[in-house]
Motif scaffolding. Sequence first.
Motif, PDB file in Angstrom:
ATOM      1  N   UNK A  22       0.854  -1.184   0.000  1.00 43.07           N
ATOM      2  CA  UNK A  22       0.000   0.000   0.000  1.00 43.07           C
ATOM      3  C   UNK A  22       0.892   1.236   0.000  1.00 43.07           C
ATOM      4  N   UNK A  23       0.704   2.108  -0.997  1.00 40.74           N
ATOM      5  CA  UNK A  23       1.569   3.279  -1.140  1.00 40.74           C
ATOM      6  C   UNK A  23       0.745   4.573  -1.030  1.00 40.74           C
ATOM      7  N   UNK A  24       0.679   5.176   0.169  1.00 43.20           N
ATOM      8  CA  UNK A  24       0.074   6.497   0.304  1.00 43.20           C
ATOM      9  C   UNK A  24       1.071   7.591  -0.087  1.00 43.20           C
ATOM     10  N   UNK A  25       0.599   8.601  -0.783  1.00 41.79           N
ATOM     11  CA  UNK A  25       1.474   9.640  -1.327  1.00 41.79           C
ATOM     12  C   UNK A  25       0.773  10.996  -1.250  1.00 41.79           C
ATOM     13  N   UNK A  26       1.537  12.042  -0.982  1.00 45.77           N
ATOM     14  CA  UNK A  26       1.018  13.411  -1.029  1.00 45.77           C
ATOM     15  C   UNK A  26       1.916  14.233  -1.948  1.00 45.77           C
ATOM     16  N   UNK A  27       1.311  14.952  -2.888  1.00 43.09           N
ATOM     17  CA  UNK A  27       2.073  15.804  -3.805  1.00 43.09           C
ATOM     18  C   UNK A  27       1.441  17.191  -3.858  1.00 43.09           C
ATOM     19  N   UNK A  28       2.293  18.190  -4.051  1.00 41.58           N
ATOM     20  CA  UNK A  28       1.820  19.565  -4.213  1.00 41.58           C
ATOM     21  C   UNK A  28       1.246  19.736  -5.610  1.00 41.58           C
ATOM     22  N   UNK A  29       0.026  20.255  -5.706  1.00 43.14           N
ATOM     23  CA  UNK A  29      -0.649  20.336  -7.009  1.00 43.14           C
ATOM     24  C   UNK A  29      -1.008  21.752  -7.411  1.00 43.14           C
ATOM     25  N   UNK A  30      -0.498  22.749  -6.693  1.00 45.08           N
ATOM     26  CA  UNK A  30      -0.735  24.128  -7.124  1.00 45.08           C
ATOM     27  C   UNK A  30      -0.004  24.385  -8.435  1.00 45.08           C
ATOM     28  N   UNK A  31      -0.641  25.092  -9.347  1.00 44.79           N
ATOM     29  CA  UNK A  31      -0.017  25.461 -10.618  1.00 44.79           C
ATOM     30  C   UNK A  31       0.661  26.803 -10.420  1.00 44.79           C
ATOM     31  N   UNK A  32       1.960  26.759 -10.288  1.00 41.69           N
ATOM     32  CA  UNK A  32       2.720  28.000 -10.034  1.00 41.69           C
ATOM     33  C   UNK A  32       4.207  27.726 -10.160  1.00 41.69           C
ATOM     34  N   UNK A  33       4.959  28.756 -10.493  1.00 42.62           N
ATOM     35  CA  UNK A  33       6.412  28.735 -10.430  1.00 42.62           C
ATOM     36  C   UNK A  33       6.815  29.740  -9.357  1.00 42.62           C
ATOM     37  N   UNK A  34       7.458  29.262  -8.329  1.00 39.88           N
ATOM     38  CA  UNK A  34       7.845  30.105  -7.209  1.00 39.88           C
ATOM     39  C   UNK A  34       8.174  29.225  -6.022  1.00 39.88           C
ATOM     40  N   UNK A  35       9.272  29.512  -5.341  1.00 38.03           N
ATOM     41  CA  UNK A  35       9.738  28.645  -4.268  1.00 38.03           C
ATOM     42  C   UNK A  35       9.062  29.030  -2.952  1.00 38.03           C
ATOM     43  N   UNK A  36       7.938  28.379  -2.694  1.00 35.09           N
ATOM     44  CA  UNK A  36       7.241  28.532  -1.418  1.00 35.09           C
ATOM     45  C   UNK A  36       6.289  27.355  -1.277  1.00 35.09           C
ATOM     46  N   UNK A  37       5.847  27.032  -0.061  1.00 34.74           N
ATOM     47  CA  UNK A  37       4.916  25.915   0.098  1.00 34.74           C
ATOM     48  C   UNK A  37       3.654  26.138  -0.733  1.00 34.74           C
ATOM     49  N   UNK A  38       3.213  25.078  -1.359  1.00 33.46           N
ATOM     50  CA  UNK A  38       2.032  25.171  -2.210  1.00 33.46           C
ATOM     51  C   UNK A  38       0.769  25.395  -1.377  1.00 33.46           C
ATOM     52  N   UNK A  39      -0.290  25.808  -2.052  1.00 30.70           N
ATOM     53  CA  UNK A  39      -1.577  26.024  -1.405  1.00 30.70           C
ATOM     54  C   UNK A  39      -2.587  24.939  -1.759  1.00 30.70           C
ATOM     55  N   UNK A  40      -2.194  24.010  -2.625  1.00 35.24           N
ATOM     56  CA  UNK A  40      -3.065  22.898  -3.004  1.00 35.24           C
ATOM     57  C   UNK A  40      -2.245  21.605  -3.021  1.00 35.24           C
ATOM     58  N   UNK A  41      -2.866  20.502  -2.580  1.00 31.08           N
ATOM     59  CA  UNK A  41      -2.200  19.205  -2.541  1.00 31.08           C
ATOM     60  C   UNK A  41      -3.197  18.101  -2.892  1.00 31.08           C
ATOM     61  N   UNK A  42      -2.659  16.988  -3.341  1.00 36.06           N
ATOM     62  CA  UNK A  42      -3.465  15.788  -3.555  1.00 36.06           C
ATOM     63  C   UNK A  42      -2.851  14.645  -2.766  1.00 36.06           C
ATOM     64  N   UNK A  43      -3.706  13.951  -2.034  1.00 32.48           N
ATOM     65  CA  UNK A  43      -3.331  12.720  -1.325  1.00 32.48           C
ATOM     66  C   UNK A  43      -3.944  11.558  -2.081  1.00 32.48           C
ATOM     67  N   UNK A  44      -3.120  10.565  -2.404  1.00 37.37           N
ATOM     68  CA  UNK A  44      -3.662   9.382  -3.063  1.00 37.37           C
ATOM     69  C   UNK A  44      -3.013   8.131  -2.498  1.00 37.37           C
ATOM     70  N   UNK A  45      -3.732   7.024  -2.607  1.00 32.21           N
ATOM     71  CA  UNK A  45      -3.238   5.727  -2.152  1.00 32.21           C
ATOM     72  C   UNK A  45      -3.462   4.728  -3.279  1.00 32.21           C
TER      73      UNK A  45
END
Length: 365
Positions: free
Chosen positions: A141-164
């Motif tokens: 079982x592989x749970x994963x979280x990725x940043x999904x905000x559409x942007x170029x800029x070095x800062x924490x994203x404001x949108x994410x997707x969690x999938x398993x």
Amino acid sequence: MPSSPETTISVTRTRTPQRRPEDASLSFGKAFTDHMFLMEYEEGRGWHDPRVVPYGSLTMDPATSVLHYGQAVFDGLKAFRGADGQVRLFRAQRHAERLNRSCAALCIPEMDADLIRRSFEAIVAADHEWVPRSPGTSLYIRPTVVATEVMLGVHPAHRYTYFVICSPVGSYYKEGVKPVRILATDKYVRAVQGGLGEAKTAANYAASLSAQRDAERQGYTQVLWLDAIERRWIDEVGTMNIMLRIGDEVITPPLGGTILDGVTRNSALTLMRDWGLTVSERRIAIEEVMRAGQDGSLREMWGTGTAAVVSPVGELGYKDQRIVIGGGQTGELTQRLYDAITAIQYGRAPDPHGWTSVVEAPVAA
């Protein structure tokens, strides 16, 4: 804000189920089940819409932030089908809590740990028949979280997707539970204190590839990492925690910011202390290990991890030296640990610490 553990998880069943592979054909991470778990995060709304859906592709804009700045974490655990037919998750809550610690290290909003655990249960229930039945097999079982905000800029994203996602697997190593050869390197480093070594993040694995390639070219299976400052204190081995037995003392490097808090590591330490063994979490230099190998006091050495459970080490290389450990055979304690952990995982032995949880098959509509 984290979602409530009472949040409803919706389930949409696939209309085109795949043909499941035969157990004998399973390798590691090559086949995937019919369903996946999804949930999204949006700043101001939090984590929302947890659901099981048919397995499918994720669509990403070329400017999606994870592709440029690497905000990605994951974890890995297994479900096991016992001889009694029951399917058991192994230490699901601890894996959920570790995933959250990885999120925190990369400025990813944490999730409710109980909801993470429920996501494991929901996907395994949906793909209950995908849990293989043969000894030694399991559902990874592989749970994963990725940043999904559409942007170029070095800062924490404001949108994410969690999938398993899930994959029916055979043994992680083609050799099975047989001693492997490992190479200690002082050329490459994996992690430094203050970095991401204790997080399970994609960047740590990318950083290991060059050293792993060089070790394989020299006939070794894995790399034994040394610390990044003095390059003499042993750290981890490949994708596993490392343990060794010198005389009557079992030694493993302490957690301190560069080593992943392995769930199998913790399980092995707990069992050995239950058995009354002398167990030390202390720093140990590669020179001490090599001396112990040369004078015969290094009795056993093994790695621990979710994928392989316990992987015995039969030979260690360092610079121009090579030592054979335990005659190149699997040690008594190494085998005992493997047998004890897998017996709990498959429901063949009592579970005194409450590490397993049963996942029932869904009730037919």
